[in-house]
Design a protein around this motif. Structure first.
Motif, mmCIF file in Angstrom:
data_model
loop_
_atom_site.group_PDB
_atom_site.id
_atom_site.type_symbol
_atom_site.label_atom_id
_atom_site.label_comp_id
_atom_site.label_asym_id
_atom_site.label_seq_id
_atom_site.Cartn_x
_atom_site.Cartn_y
_atom_site.Cartn_z
ATOM 1 N N PHE A 174 29.469 45.100 78.026
ATOM 2 C CA PHE A 174 30.036 43.698 78.733
ATOM 3 C C PHE A 174 29.148 43.223 79.774
ATOM 4 C CE2 PHE A 174 32.888 40.875 80.581
ATOM 5 C CZ PHE A 174 33.112 39.888 79.625
ATOM 6 N N ILE A 175 28.351 43.965 80.462
ATOM 7 C CA ILE A 175 27.780 43.292 81.590
ATOM 8 C C ILE A 175 26.192 43.109 80.987
ATOM 9 C CG2 ILE A 175 26.679 44.164 83.787
ATOM 10 C CD1 ILE A 175 29.267 45.494 84.557
ATOM 11 N N ASN A 176 25.804 44.037 80.034
ATOM 12 C CA ASN A 176 24.645 43.759 79.718
ATOM 13 C C ASN A 176 24.552 42.582 78.816
ATOM 14 O OD1 ASN A 176 23.630 46.047 81.579
ATOM 15 N ND2 ASN A 176 23.692 47.472 79.773
ATOM 16 N N GLY A 177 25.296 42.512 78.038
ATOM 17 C CA GLY A 177 25.391 41.340 77.005
ATOM 18 C C GLY A 177 24.796 41.881 75.843
ATOM 19 N N GLU A 178 24.494 41.091 74.818
ATOM 20 C CA GLU A 178 23.812 41.328 73.464
ATOM 21 C C GLU A 178 23.118 40.493 73.147
ATOM 22 O OE1 GLU A 178 25.095 43.032 69.128
ATOM 23 O OE2 GLU A 178 26.674 42.299 70.516
ATOM 24 N N TYR A 179 23.400 38.957 73.160
ATOM 25 C CA TYR A 179 22.525 37.952 72.618
ATOM 26 C C TYR A 179 21.897 37.132 73.754
ATOM 27 C CZ TYR A 179 24.853 39.059 68.159
ATOM 28 O OH TYR A 179 25.424 39.655 66.828
ATOM 29 N N GLY A 180 22.673 36.998 74.553
ATOM 30 C CA GLY A 180 21.981 35.925 75.612
ATOM 31 C C GLY A 180 22.532 34.476 75.345
ATOM 32 N N ALA A 181 22.536 33.566 76.280
ATOM 33 C CA ALA A 181 22.701 32.353 75.984
ATOM 34 C C ALA A 181 22.258 31.292 77.065
ATOM 35 C CB ALA A 181 24.398 32.132 75.970
ATOM 36 N N VAL A 182 22.234 30.036 77.017
ATOM 37 C CA VAL A 182 22.083 29.234 77.986
ATOM 38 C C VAL A 182 23.255 28.575 78.538
ATOM 39 C CG1 VAL A 182 19.751 28.776 77.517
ATOM 40 C CG2 VAL A 182 21.543 27.340 76.584
ATOM 41 N N LYS A 183 23.284 27.908 79.966
ATOM 42 C CA LYS A 183 24.388 27.306 80.494
ATOM 43 C C LYS A 183 23.929 25.754 80.694
ATOM 44 C CE LYS A 183 23.693 28.576 85.230
ATOM 45 N NZ LYS A 183 24.258 29.118 86.539
#
Length: 332
Positions: free
Chosen positions: A137-146
């Protein structure tokens, strides 16, 4: 009418319940009081989670997309499989605890120690599994932008399948400067510390891949399947969002950012599952202490295995709480 109350034999006494009120020893009564107070604490946490989710219902992450990993099967989409396995193991440890308590009633030292050991092993597997879930959960998988308003924008292909940042973004040169007379370097960026990519690199990669789209946090209902899914923008809307509203890159989840959706989800997830994990770990420690006392013959000399029953009440409570946590975070 005669309203005289028949004597009970306890008149003039401060306490008439004897040493075992409700046929429970002092130790059991105190354990029940602790369980009641702890149940109220968890109820407050889960109620707060429920209210927050209701408030941000259209932005809440979809659990099947967040918890879809399985150990040693990287890249496999297995939504909820490992969480279900964790739950089965924890409930199984509750069964072994029942067997340990029953063996204690029969003064069977060998069986008590055996079933307690199985309970400890089940608890350790669960705590380790929860730590593994946290890591993913902390590392993530896909990434995103905010965006400027803190909203999360994710990426998909033309068919709506998720696309990770590393599939279309290339790391460019970084502005660096010397630190004094040594060989160290200093790197500054407007993106959060730890981001692999800059927002400009994401924009460039997105523009050179015409099949990419942006998926927002907003939940909509698919008219064909009736399932909830995130809103996917058109190519033109995606370019506008990315070029005019995106301000930073988000990878993984922490207490302030969450690539899966609303940051509050991550806050509640870390706090509530962490609080429950602390209870499970504490139960493992208690069970280990009782286990070694059983091996030393402590309860044989006392002539009672009531201590096993007391810690068993705590363990069953921890298992029951997980059923509610599992329902709130993973199923609903």
């Amino acid at each position: 009418m005669d309203t005289t109350v028949a004597p009970t034999g306890t008149e003039g006494q401060t306490w008439g319940g004897g040493s075992n009120p409700l046929k429970a020893s002092y130790g059991k009564m105190m354990m029940w009081f602790f369980i009641l107070s702890d149940a109220l604490t968890f109820s407050g946490f889960l109620a707060a989670y429920g209210f927050s989710r209701f408030k941000f219902i259209e932005e809440w992450p979809i659990a099947d997309e967040v918890f879809n990993h399985f150990p040693f099967m990287h890249g496999t989409d297995a939504p909820m499989f490992y969480v279900a396995l964790m739950t089965f193991i924890l409930i199984g440890s509750s069964v072994t605890m029942v067997l340990a308590v029953d063996a204690g009633h029969h003064m069977d030292k060998k069986k008590v120690s055996f079933y307690l050991l199985l309970t400890v092993i089940g608890g350790l597997i669960f705590v380790g599994s929860q730590a593994w879930e946290w890591k993913n959960f902390i590392n993530g998988e896909y990434g995103a932008v905010k965006t400027k308003g803190g909203k999360i924008l994710q990426f998909t292909d033309a068919e709506g399948a998720r696309v990770a940042l590393n599939e279309f973004v290339t790391v460019g040169d970084r502005p660096v400067e010397a630190l004094g007379n040594n060989e160290g370097i200093w790197y500054q960026s407007d993106d959060p510390i730890g981001s692999t990519y800059t927002i400009d690199e994401v924009r460039k990669g997105f523009e050179t891949n015409p099949d990419l789209r942006i998926r927002t946090q907003q939940l909509i209902v698919n008219e064909e399947t009736g399932a909830s899914e995130k809103l996917v923008l058109s190519r033109e809307e995606s370019l506008f969002k990315l070029n005019n509203q995106a301000v930073g890159v988000v990878e993984g989840a922490n207490l302030s950012e969450n690539e899966y959706g609303a940051p509050l989800f991550a806050d509640f997830f870390f706090f509530i599952t962490g609080f429950h994990g602390f209870h499970v770990f504490s139960g493992v420690v208690f069970n280990l202490i009782i286990f070694f006392n059983v091996l030393l013959g402590t309860y044989e000399r006392r002539g009672s295995y009531e201590m096993v029953e007391k810690v068993g009440l705590y363990w069953h409570f921890v298992d029951l709480v997980w059923v509610f946590v599992f329902t709130f975070f993973y199923l609903v």
